[in-house]
Design a protein around this motif. Structure first.
Motif, PDB file in Angstrom:
ATOM      1  N   THR A 287       0.821  -1.213   0.000  1.00 27.64           N
ATOM      2  CA  THR A 287       0.000   0.000   0.000  1.00 27.64           C
ATOM      3  C   THR A 287       0.856   1.265   0.000  1.00 27.64           C
ATOM      4  OG1 THR A 287      -0.138   0.065   2.420  1.00 27.64           O
ATOM      5  CG2 THR A 287      -1.816  -1.210   1.255  1.00 27.64           C
ATOM      6  N   GLN A 288       2.090   1.161   0.516  1.00 27.34           N
ATOM      7  CA  GLN A 288       2.972   2.326   0.539  1.00 27.34           C
ATOM      8  C   GLN A 288       3.596   2.594  -0.825  1.00 27.34           C
ATOM      9  OE1 GLN A 288       2.894   4.011   3.570  1.00 27.34           O
ATOM     10  NE2 GLN A 288       1.384   2.370   3.863  1.00 27.34           N
ATOM     11  N   GLN A 289       3.662   1.577  -1.646  1.00 25.63           N
ATOM     12  CA  GLN A 289       4.315   1.710  -2.953  1.00 25.63           C
ATOM     13  C   GLN A 289       3.318   1.919  -4.089  1.00 25.63           C
ATOM     14  OE1 GLN A 289       6.542  -1.904  -3.170  1.00 25.63           O
ATOM     15  NE2 GLN A 289       7.781  -1.443  -1.350  1.00 25.63           N
ATOM     16  N   THR A 290       2.082   1.453  -3.896  1.00 21.15           N
ATOM     17  CA  THR A 290       1.049   1.577  -4.943  1.00 21.15           C
ATOM     18  C   THR A 290      -0.254   2.071  -4.301  1.00 21.15           C
ATOM     19  OG1 THR A 290       0.274  -0.701  -4.671  1.00 21.15           O
ATOM     20  CG2 THR A 290       2.119  -0.355  -6.175  1.00 21.15           C
ATOM     21  N   ASP A 291      -1.279   2.182  -5.087  1.00 22.51           N
ATOM     22  CA  ASP A 291      -2.605   2.560  -4.583  1.00 22.51           C
ATOM     23  C   ASP A 291      -3.431   1.336  -4.214  1.00 22.51           C
ATOM     24  OD1 ASP A 291      -2.111   5.256  -4.874  1.00 22.51           O
ATOM     25  OD2 ASP A 291      -2.753   5.275  -6.974  1.00 22.51           O
ATOM     26  N   MET A 292      -2.761   0.188  -4.097  1.00 25.68           N
ATOM     27  CA  MET A 292      -3.468  -1.054  -3.789  1.00 25.68           C
ATOM     28  C   MET A 292      -4.102  -0.965  -2.401  1.00 25.68           C
ATOM     29  SD  MET A 292      -1.886  -4.896  -3.991  1.00 25.68           S
ATOM     30  CE  MET A 292      -1.266  -4.532  -5.630  1.00 25.68           C
ATOM     31  N   ARG A 293      -5.266  -1.583  -2.219  1.00 24.65           N
ATOM     32  CA  ARG A 293      -5.965  -1.600  -0.940  1.00 24.65           C
ATOM     33  C   ARG A 293      -6.279  -3.038  -0.539  1.00 24.65           C
ATOM     34  NH1 ARG A 293      -9.284   3.470   0.415  1.00 24.65           N
ATOM     35  NH2 ARG A 293      -8.184   5.095  -0.739  1.00 24.65           N
ATOM     36  N   HIS A 294      -6.231  -3.260   0.766  1.00 25.01           N
ATOM     37  CA  HIS A 294      -6.559  -4.573   1.324  1.00 25.01           C
ATOM     38  C   HIS A 294      -7.469  -4.369   2.523  1.00 25.01           C
ATOM     39  CE1 HIS A 294      -3.038  -5.781  -1.037  1.00 25.01           C
ATOM     40  NE2 HIS A 294      -2.352  -4.848  -0.389  1.00 25.01           N
ATOM     41  N   CYS A 295      -7.994  -5.474   3.040  1.00 25.91           N
ATOM     42  CA  CYS A 295      -8.839  -5.406   4.228  1.00 25.91           C
ATOM     43  C   CYS A 295      -8.316  -6.376   5.286  1.00 25.91           C
ATOM     44  CB  CYS A 295     -10.297  -5.756   3.896  1.00 25.91           C
ATOM     45  SG  CYS A 295     -11.185  -4.394   3.110  1.00 25.91           S
ATOM     46  N   GLU A 344      -9.371 -16.187  18.862  1.00 28.62           N
ATOM     47  CA  GLU A 344      -9.252 -15.013  18.002  1.00 28.62           C
ATOM     48  C   GLU A 344      -8.566 -15.392  16.696  1.00 28.62           C
ATOM     49  OE1 GLU A 344      -7.054 -12.323  20.392  1.00 28.62           O
ATOM     50  OE2 GLU A 344      -8.786 -11.700  21.592  1.00 28.62           O
ATOM     51  N   PHE A 345      -9.078 -14.855  15.595  1.00 27.50           N
ATOM     52  CA  PHE A 345      -8.555 -15.146  14.262  1.00 27.50           C
ATOM     53  C   PHE A 345      -8.317 -13.834  13.521  1.00 27.50           C
ATOM     54  CE2 PHE A 345     -10.849 -18.872  15.575  1.00 27.50           C
ATOM     55  CZ  PHE A 345     -10.106 -19.937  15.110  1.00 27.50           C
ATOM     56  N   GLY A 346      -7.354 -13.859  12.622  1.00 35.91           N
ATOM     57  CA  GLY A 346      -7.103 -12.722  11.749  1.00 35.91           C
ATOM     58  C   GLY A 346      -7.232 -13.152  10.303  1.00 35.91           C
ATOM     59  N   VAL A 347      -7.843 -12.305   9.479  1.00 37.21           N
ATOM     60  CA  VAL A 347      -8.027 -12.599   8.055  1.00 37.21           C
ATOM     61  C   VAL A 347      -7.530 -11.401   7.268  1.00 37.21           C
ATOM     62  CG1 VAL A 347      -9.653 -13.199   6.227  1.00 37.21           C
ATOM     63  CG2 VAL A 347     -10.025 -14.054   8.554  1.00 37.21           C
ATOM     64  N   LEU A 348      -6.672 -11.655   6.289  1.00 31.87           N
ATOM     65  CA  LEU A 348      -6.169 -10.617   5.402  1.00 31.87           C
ATOM     66  C   LEU A 348      -6.761 -10.838   4.027  1.00 31.87           C
ATOM     67  CD1 LEU A 348      -4.287  -8.215   4.867  1.00 31.87           C
ATOM     68  CD2 LEU A 348      -2.452  -9.861   4.399  1.00 31.87           C
ATOM     69  N   LEU A 349      -7.594  -9.885   3.590  1.00 32.29           N
ATOM     70  CA  LEU A 349      -8.242  -9.964   2.285  1.00 32.29           C
ATOM     71  C   LEU A 349      -7.423  -9.127   1.318  1.00 32.29           C
ATOM     72  CD1 LEU A 349     -11.929  -9.457   3.518  1.00 32.29           C
ATOM     73  CD2 LEU A 349     -10.748 -11.620   3.084  1.00 32.29           C
ATOM     74  N   ASN A 350      -6.656  -9.802   0.473  1.00 33.92           N
ATOM     75  CA  ASN A 350      -5.753  -9.094  -0.445  1.00 33.92           C
ATOM     76  C   ASN A 350      -6.541  -8.488  -1.607  1.00 33.92           C
ATOM     77  OD1 ASN A 350      -2.905  -9.493   0.495  1.00 33.92           O
ATOM     78  ND2 ASN A 350      -3.575 -11.625   0.466  1.00 33.92           N
ATOM     79  N   GLU A 351      -6.121  -7.253  -1.977  1.00 33.04           N
ATOM     80  CA  GLU A 351      -6.736  -6.518  -3.093  1.00 33.04           C
ATOM     81  C   GLU A 351      -8.252  -6.490  -2.921  1.00 33.04           C
ATOM     82  OE1 GLU A 351      -5.344  -7.671  -6.950  1.00 33.04           O
ATOM     83  OE2 GLU A 351      -3.337  -8.141  -6.205  1.00 33.04           O
ATOM     84  N   SER A 353     -11.521  -3.930  -1.330  1.00 33.85           N
ATOM     85  CA  SER A 353     -11.980  -2.651  -0.803  1.00 33.85           C
ATOM     86  C   SER A 353     -12.855  -2.886   0.418  1.00 33.85           C
ATOM     87  CB  SER A 353     -12.769  -1.898  -1.878  1.00 33.85           C
ATOM     88  OG  SER A 353     -13.929  -2.655  -2.240  1.00 33.85           O
ATOM     89  N   ALA A 354     -13.173  -1.808   1.119  1.00 32.67           N
ATOM     90  CA  ALA A 354     -13.964  -1.928   2.345  1.00 32.67           C
ATOM     91  C   ALA A 354     -15.353  -2.511   2.090  1.00 32.67           C
ATOM     92  CB  ALA A 354     -14.063  -0.561   3.023  1.00 32.67           C
ATOM     93  N   GLU A 390      -9.710  -1.126   6.657  1.00 38.09           N
ATOM     94  CA  GLU A 390      -9.210  -1.063   5.283  1.00 38.09           C
ATOM     95  C   GLU A 390      -7.766  -0.558   5.299  1.00 38.09           C
ATOM     96  OE1 GLU A 390     -10.910   0.368   1.003  1.00 38.09           O
ATOM     97  OE2 GLU A 390     -10.848   1.863   2.591  1.00 38.09           O
ATOM     98  N   LEU A 391      -6.882  -1.302   4.612  1.00 33.20           N
ATOM     99  CA  LEU A 391      -5.478  -0.912   4.537  1.00 33.20           C
ATOM    100  C   LEU A 391      -5.283   0.066   3.392  1.00 33.20           C
ATOM    101  CD1 LEU A 391      -5.371  -3.826   5.952  1.00 33.20           C
ATOM    102  CD2 LEU A 391      -3.026  -3.912   5.131  1.00 33.20           C
ATOM    103  N   ASP A 392      -4.693   1.197   3.691  1.00 24.06           N
ATOM    104  CA  ASP A 392      -4.284   2.141   2.655  1.00 24.06           C
ATOM    105  C   ASP A 392      -2.979   2.793   3.090  1.00 24.06           C
ATOM    106  OD1 ASP A 392      -4.942   4.143   4.502  1.00 24.06           O
ATOM    107  OD2 ASP A 392      -6.979   4.299   3.736  1.00 24.06           O
ATOM    108  N   ARG A 393      -2.475   3.711   2.309  1.00 24.97           N
ATOM    109  CA  ARG A 393      -1.171   4.296   2.574  1.00 24.97           C
ATOM    110  C   ARG A 393      -1.161   5.252   3.762  1.00 24.97           C
ATOM    111  NH1 ARG A 393       0.727   7.555  -2.476  1.00 24.97           N
ATOM    112  NH2 ARG A 393       0.340   5.498  -3.384  1.00 24.97           N
TER     113      ARG A 393
END
Length: 691
Positions: A287-295, A344-351, A353-354, A390-393
């Motif tokens: 996200t720091q290098q591109t405009d890509m977003r994750h959740c 407790e669980f964590g989920v990373l949704l690549n590419e 949006s919210a 939502e992950l963004d820069r």
């Protein structure tokens, strides 16, 4: 190496050969001299008569016959005065200086080519046989009795033939020595080829194997014992290589297993927190290098504790395994799921949006809510509270991401559980929850750095001035410029199960600071009150701890009063009753704090064997101006008197309140009107001064 070994032997052999040659050389010279001396002596005897008689012809014949020897170059016969009588050849050495020295055959001089020998010619006595006299008649006289020297015979003998023989012998010796050296060299070469070289090859191979080169092999063509050694070393190297390869394979497998275990949860097979942090860091970097977003989803199961409590941890583990498998199958191939700990669980949704993240979060929530878990004939249903970020820069790091997702998850729980809560910047509820979570780390660091401090505030008797002094211990945090009041961090500590640790610290510190003064003033006792949280009361280990330390300090245990809030006592009634009963046997006192805040205060009061009721400050603060608050305080005071329980009014801020409390028969008052809180060390000094 072999040449160095044989070198001493070669030097000895060469030295012996040279010694033999020198000895032979000298022996030839001595043989020549002996022969020359014999010849000159014989010639001198042969010339005796001819020289005596003066017969020169006979003398010439004798000398010439002697000179027939090829080695004699010069022959000289001289009279007794040294005058030359007869000579053959031209002398190279002078004769005159040596004639006077010759009494017998002597070697008088030598040069590189000749030697000079000389012998005197002496007249010997004659023995004549006389028949008439019937014997031998020896003619003797004074002259005959002494040998008469008639002259000298000198021979000059050539050394050339001897030199030739010496050179021949030298060449022969050198040839023999050279041949010996050649044979020794051939032997050394043979030994080097058949012994030293194979040993060197074996040694080199062993050194390579010892250095770790297990592919090293020996190839020797000499056969014999070396062939046996060759096969043994090569077999050993092959076995070591096989063992090494097997061990390396096991190490690689173990390393891969450890690497997997380091990043995966052994119960569910999902990533653990460490592995998930790495995946989250990689997503944040993108996200720091591109405009890509994750959740990011932070998921906490609802009602999971019920499964553990009713069917045991084995059932809870099996539920986690089944839910983990179901969630993993429901996600996209590019998504990452991990068990962060407990339920407790964590989920990373690549590419993602919210809005899409909310849809996938709802899908997971429904999946979990519809899941039915069966164990030993019982069916369980659980839910899930999910926090979504939502992950963004704009996020500074992954720690803030996890904190926001965790806070959103607990905000979903506070909103009724089994919900998906999207974090939005400025969300007050989520920000409050994040603030509490930040307090968790801050409190742990404060405990390690010893930033907590104890203060005390007196509880003043309103009617009986002869009662023992009474103080309440108050906790303050000093990790900033000014003390932090408990109301700022206690909610976070209670929510994240830190209160047992804090309560334990308070009791240990209070005992360490107060015990010396309290033991010294047993005749003038004081009462010290300590607050206990609900989490500590429900903690079995804490109950064991407090009973142990009070038993160890039994002499001053009656001087301690433990305060329990009304709501805590009611929600943990059985545990509180057991704790009160156990500690009261040691003489400890109990106070019910914030009394009147609960709807069923009076209903439970007769079940609790407390010594003090601390009236909720919400009723005390305005009782001088609010008749309803005054009526509530009056009711509590009357009930307490009937039950034989002392009352304490909190938050006494002015004299009007003091007068109203006295009029209603309240026993004690506490608040800023009487005294501000002070460091506990000052109380210790006061106790010491009372002794």
């Amino acid at each position: 190496m072999l040449v160095l070994t044989l070198l001493p032997l070669l030097l000895v052999a060469t030295g012996l050969s040279w010694y033999y040659l020198v000895a032979a050389y000298q022996e030839m010279d001595r043989a020549l001299e002996r022969r020359a001396l014999d010849q000159v002596g014989q010639l001198a005897k042969a010339c005796e008569f001819s020289l005596f008689s003066g017969n020169r012809d006979e003398l010439s014949r004798l000398v010439r016959s002697s000179v027939s020897d090829s080695d004699i170059r010069v022959a000289i016969v001289s009279d007794r005065q040294g005058r030359e009588i007869f000579r053959i050849g031209q002398p190279r050495l002078l004769l005159q200086p040596y004639q006077s020295q010759a009494s017998n055959s002597n070697l008088l001089a030598r040069s590189e080519e000749t030697i000079l020998v000389i012998a005197p010619v002496v007249l010997q006595p004659l023995a004549i046989e006389d028949a008439a006299l019937g014997g031998v008649n020896v003619i003797s006289s004074a002259a005959a009795r002494d040998d008469i020297k008639l002259g000298h015979v000198a021979l000059e003998v050539s050394r050339l033939s001897t030199r030739a023989r010496q050179q021949s012998r030298l060449l022969y010796g050198l040839s023999i020595t050279g041949l010996g050296l050649l044979l020794a060299g051939l032997l050394a070469w043979r030994l080097g080829r058949n012994i030293v070289q194979p040993i060197g090859m074996l040694t080199e191979a062993v050194e390579k194997i010892a250095a770790g080169d297990l592919n090293a092999r020996v190839k020797i063509e000499t056969g014999g014992e070396f062939a046996v050694l060759e096969r043994g070393i090569n077999h050993m190297a092959a076995e070591l290589k096989n063992s090494y390869d097997t061990l390396q394979e096991k190490i690689r497998a173990a390393t891969a297993k450890l690497s997997w275990q380091a990043s995966h949860d052994p119960l569910t097979g999902l990533l653990n927190r460490h592995g998930f942090d790495a995946a989250l860091q990689q997503a944040w970097d993108s996200t720091q290098q591109t405009d890509m977003r994750h959740c990011l989803l932070y998921l906490d199961l609802d009602q999971f504790k019920l499964v553990n409590d009713t069917s045991g941890h084995q059932a809870g583990d099996e539920l986690l395994r089944q839910l983990a498998s179901a969630m993993r199958q429901s996600l996209r191939g590019s998504d990452v799921i991990a068990r962060l700990g407990g339920d407790e669980f964590g989920v990373l949704l690549n590419e993602c949006s919210a809005p899409v993240g909310e849809q996938l979060g709802e899908k997971l929530r429904h999946l979990i809510g519809d899941f039915r878990f069966s164990w030993n004939g019982r069916v369980y249903q659980v839910g899930a509270s999910i926090g979504l970020v939502e992950l963004d820069r704009h996020w500074p790091d992954t720690a803030h991401l996890m904190s926001a997702a965790d806070a959103a998850c607990y905000a979903a729980k506070d909103a009724g559980r089994n919900k998906v809560r999207l974090y939005r910047r400025g969300d007050e509820e989520v920000e409050r929850r994040r603030g509490e979570m930040e307090w968790v780390g801050r409190l742990k660091r404060a405990m390690q750095a010893d930033h907590f401090q104890l203060y005390y505030q007196p509880i003043v008797a309103l009617a009986d001035s002869t009662s023992e002094p009474h103080y309440e211990l108050l906790l303050r945090l000093h990790d900033e410029e000014s003390p932090v009041l408990p109301m700022a961090f206690i909610p976070a500590a209670e929510r994240y199960q830190l209160m047992p640790m804090i309560d334990r610290w308070v009791i240990e510190r209070a005992l360490a600071v107060c015990v010396p003064g309290m033991n010294a003033s047993l005749e003038k006792p004081v009462m010290v009150s300590i607050n206990l949280s609900g989490a500590s009361l429900s903690d079995t280990q804490f109950q064991v701890f407090i009973h142990k330390v009070m038993r160890e300090n039994a002499a001053i245990a009656p001087q301690f009063c433990f305060e329990i809030t009304e709501t805590t006592a009611i929600s943990n009634l059985e545990t509180v009753l057991v704790l009160i009963e156990n500690l009261k046997t040691l003489g400890c006192k109990f106070a019910l704090d914030d009394f009147g805040s609960g709807l069923s205060s009076f209903a439970y009061l007769h079940n609790l064997a407390v010594d003090y009721l601390k009236i909720d400050g919400a009723f005390v603060r305005d009782m001088a101006r609010d008749p309803v608050d005054a009526a509530m305080v009056e009711a509590i005071a009357k009930v307490a008197r009937i039950m034989g329980i002392k009352t304490v009014a909190e938050y006494v801020e002015d004299q009007a309140t003091v007068d109203a409390l006295k009029a209603l028969g309240v026993d004690y008052g506490q608040g800023h009107h009487f005294a501000e809180a002070k460091p506990l060390t000052m109380l210790c000094a006061e106790l010491a001064a009372r002794v």
